[in-house]
Design a protein around this motif. Structure first.
Motif, PDB file in Angstrom:
ATOM      1  N   LEU A  71       0.840  -1.211   0.000  1.00 25.56           N
ATOM      2  CA  LEU A  71       0.000   0.000   0.000  1.00 25.56           C
ATOM      3  C   LEU A  71       0.870   1.255   0.000  1.00 25.56           C
ATOM      4  O   LEU A  71       0.586   2.215  -0.725  1.00 25.56           O
ATOM      5  CB  LEU A  71      -0.937   0.005   1.203  1.00 25.56           C
ATOM      6  CG  LEU A  71      -2.116  -0.952   1.141  1.00 25.56           C
ATOM      7  CD1 LEU A  71      -2.824  -1.025   2.494  1.00 25.56           C
ATOM      8  CD2 LEU A  71      -3.092  -0.525   0.054  1.00 25.56           C
ATOM      9  N   ASN A  72       1.916   1.266   0.815  1.00 27.97           N
ATOM     10  CA  ASN A  72       2.811   2.428   0.843  1.00 27.97           C
ATOM     11  C   ASN A  72       3.502   2.624  -0.503  1.00 27.97           C
ATOM     12  O   ASN A  72       3.632   3.749  -0.987  1.00 27.97           O
ATOM     13  CB  ASN A  72       3.850   2.292   1.951  1.00 27.97           C
ATOM     14  CG  ASN A  72       3.281   2.611   3.306  1.00 27.97           C
ATOM     15  OD1 ASN A  72       2.400   3.445   3.447  1.00 27.97           O
ATOM     16  ND2 ASN A  72       3.774   1.936   4.326  1.00 27.97           N
ATOM     17  N   ARG A  73       3.919   1.527  -1.105  1.00 28.04           N
ATOM     18  CA  ARG A  73       4.644   1.605  -2.374  1.00 28.04           C
ATOM     19  C   ARG A  73       3.760   2.100  -3.524  1.00 28.04           C
ATOM     20  O   ARG A  73       4.177   2.936  -4.320  1.00 28.04           O
ATOM     21  CB  ARG A  73       5.211   0.238  -2.713  1.00 28.04           C
ATOM     22  CG  ARG A  73       5.988   0.219  -4.000  1.00 28.04           C
ATOM     23  CD  ARG A  73       6.481  -1.168  -4.296  1.00 28.04           C
ATOM     24  NE  ARG A  73       7.800  -1.087  -4.856  1.00 28.04           N
ATOM     25  CZ  ARG A  73       8.550  -2.117  -5.132  1.00 28.04           C
ATOM     26  NH1 ARG A  73       8.139  -3.321  -4.852  1.00 28.04           N
ATOM     27  NH2 ARG A  73       9.731  -1.950  -5.668  1.00 28.04           N
ATOM     28  N   ARG A  79       6.261   5.002  -5.468  1.00 25.08           N
ATOM     29  CA  ARG A  79       7.653   4.906  -5.915  1.00 25.08           C
ATOM     30  C   ARG A  79       8.079   3.447  -5.932  1.00 25.08           C
ATOM     31  O   ARG A  79       7.760   2.687  -5.027  1.00 25.08           O
ATOM     32  CB  ARG A  79       8.569   5.694  -4.980  1.00 25.08           C
ATOM     33  CG  ARG A  79       8.283   7.175  -5.012  1.00 25.08           C
ATOM     34  CD  ARG A  79       9.352   7.934  -4.247  1.00 25.08           C
ATOM     35  NE  ARG A  79       8.922   9.305  -4.063  1.00 25.08           N
ATOM     36  CZ  ARG A  79       8.921   9.918  -2.900  1.00 25.08           C
ATOM     37  NH1 ARG A  79       9.326   9.308  -1.821  1.00 25.08           N
ATOM     38  NH2 ARG A  79       8.519  11.164  -2.814  1.00 25.08           N
ATOM     39  N   GLN A  80       8.846   3.087  -6.921  1.00 25.15           N
ATOM     40  CA  GLN A  80       9.375   1.731  -7.071  1.00 25.15           C
ATOM     41  C   GLN A  80      10.868   1.729  -6.744  1.00 25.15           C
ATOM     42  O   GLN A  80      11.666   1.190  -7.485  1.00 25.15           O
ATOM     43  CB  GLN A  80       9.154   1.247  -8.512  1.00 25.15           C
ATOM     44  CG  GLN A  80       7.732   1.275  -8.989  1.00 25.15           C
ATOM     45  CD  GLN A  80       6.897   0.177  -8.359  1.00 25.15           C
ATOM     46  OE1 GLN A  80       7.399  -0.873  -7.996  1.00 25.15           O
ATOM     47  NE2 GLN A  80       5.617   0.435  -8.214  1.00 25.15           N
ATOM     48  N   SER A  84      13.726  -1.040  -1.656  1.00 29.03           N
ATOM     49  CA  SER A  84      12.768  -0.511  -0.684  1.00 29.03           C
ATOM     50  C   SER A  84      12.189  -1.602   0.217  1.00 29.03           C
ATOM     51  O   SER A  84      11.892  -1.337   1.383  1.00 29.03           O
ATOM     52  CB  SER A  84      11.649   0.266  -1.376  1.00 29.03           C
ATOM     53  OG  SER A  84      10.950  -0.545  -2.286  1.00 29.03           O
ATOM     54  N   ALA A  85      12.041  -2.825  -0.288  1.00 21.62           N
ATOM     55  CA  ALA A  85      11.497  -3.905   0.551  1.00 21.62           C
ATOM     56  C   ALA A  85      12.438  -4.208   1.716  1.00 21.62           C
ATOM     57  O   ALA A  85      11.994  -4.378   2.854  1.00 21.62           O
ATOM     58  CB  ALA A  85      11.240  -5.150  -0.283  1.00 21.62           C
ATOM     59  N   PHE A 148      11.195   4.736   0.582  1.00 23.12           N
ATOM     60  CA  PHE A 148      10.706   4.986  -0.782  1.00 23.12           C
ATOM     61  C   PHE A 148      11.294   6.286  -1.314  1.00 23.12           C
ATOM     62  O   PHE A 148      10.609   7.108  -1.913  1.00 23.12           O
ATOM     63  CB  PHE A 148       9.171   5.069  -0.779  1.00 23.12           C
ATOM     64  CG  PHE A 148       8.522   3.817  -0.304  1.00 23.12           C
ATOM     65  CD1 PHE A 148       8.449   2.707  -1.126  1.00 23.12           C
ATOM     66  CD2 PHE A 148       7.999   3.726   0.970  1.00 23.12           C
ATOM     67  CE1 PHE A 148       7.849   1.538  -0.687  1.00 23.12           C
ATOM     68  CE2 PHE A 148       7.401   2.555   1.420  1.00 23.12           C
ATOM     69  CZ  PHE A 148       7.315   1.465   0.595  1.00 23.12           C
ATOM     70  N   ARG A 149      12.587   6.461  -1.086  1.00 24.59           N
ATOM     71  CA  ARG A 149      13.244   7.707  -1.482  1.00 24.59           C
ATOM     72  C   ARG A 149      13.139   7.913  -2.998  1.00 24.59           C
ATOM     73  O   ARG A 149      13.190   6.943  -3.770  1.00 24.59           O
ATOM     74  CB  ARG A 149      14.689   7.725  -1.020  1.00 24.59           C
ATOM     75  CG  ARG A 149      15.543   6.665  -1.671  1.00 24.59           C
ATOM     76  CD  ARG A 149      16.976   6.748  -1.152  1.00 24.59           C
ATOM     77  NE  ARG A 149      17.746   5.637  -1.678  1.00 24.59           N
ATOM     78  CZ  ARG A 149      18.453   4.830  -0.934  1.00 24.59           C
ATOM     79  NH1 ARG A 149      18.515   5.003   0.350  1.00 24.59           N
ATOM     80  NH2 ARG A 149      19.109   3.841  -1.489  1.00 24.59           N
TER      81      ARG A 149
END
Length: 152
Positions: A71-73, A79-80, A84-85, A148-149
């Motif tokens: 959901l955040n991604r 942002r991909q 990030s995971a 998610f920079r």
């Protein structure tokens, strides 16, 4: 409104909308946590041993974290970001550790100062609510700037 104040209002509105979306994602993740915990407790881990409760808790947290990450991604930050995971997993583990340590420390200080007149469960719950609220805002900031920079 002048041009600079319109830009400030636009940026503020975008940030508030992002925080609201983050709160919705967190709420849905919490719902998944409770639902999965309930289903596991009802159908798979039916006993009341520490092992069974622990397994149901950990599996529910993992399911919740996966849903929250997705959901955040896709919904909140859109942002991909590569890696990030892994960064999200590190943040989630650190959040659990900081929450537990801060609540423990708060309970210790509370009783050390002489607040032993209250129910221990109420003290722990109130401290957890305060700590986790502060962590919510810290995690939002860390998700936005680190997990998610934006790609450079």
């Amino acid at each position: 409104m002048t041009r600079p104040s319109q830009e400030i209002a636009r940026v503020l509105w975008a940030r508030l909308l992002s925080i609201a979306k983050y709160a919705i994602a967190s709420f849905l993740g919490t719902g998944v946590d409770f639902l999965v915990f309930y289903l596991l407790s009802a159908f798979l881990f039916r006993g009341e041993s520490l092992l069974e409760i622990g397994c149901a808790t950990v599996l529910a947290r993992v399911a919740s974290a996966v849903v929250n990450f997705l959901l955040n991604r896709h919904f909140v930050f859109r942002r991909q970001a590569a890696g990030s995971a892994l960064r999200y997993a590190v943040l989630a583990l650190c959040t659990i550790a900081v929450s537990a340590a801060a609540v423990y420390g708060g309970v210790y200080l509370f009783h050390r100062v002489g607040g032993g007149r209250f129910q221990p469960e109420a003290v722990k719950t109130a401290l957890k609510a305060l700590v986790d609220t502060l962590l919510f805002f810290a995690n939002y900031h860390l998700c936005r700037k680190w997990v998610f920079r934006p790609e450079k």
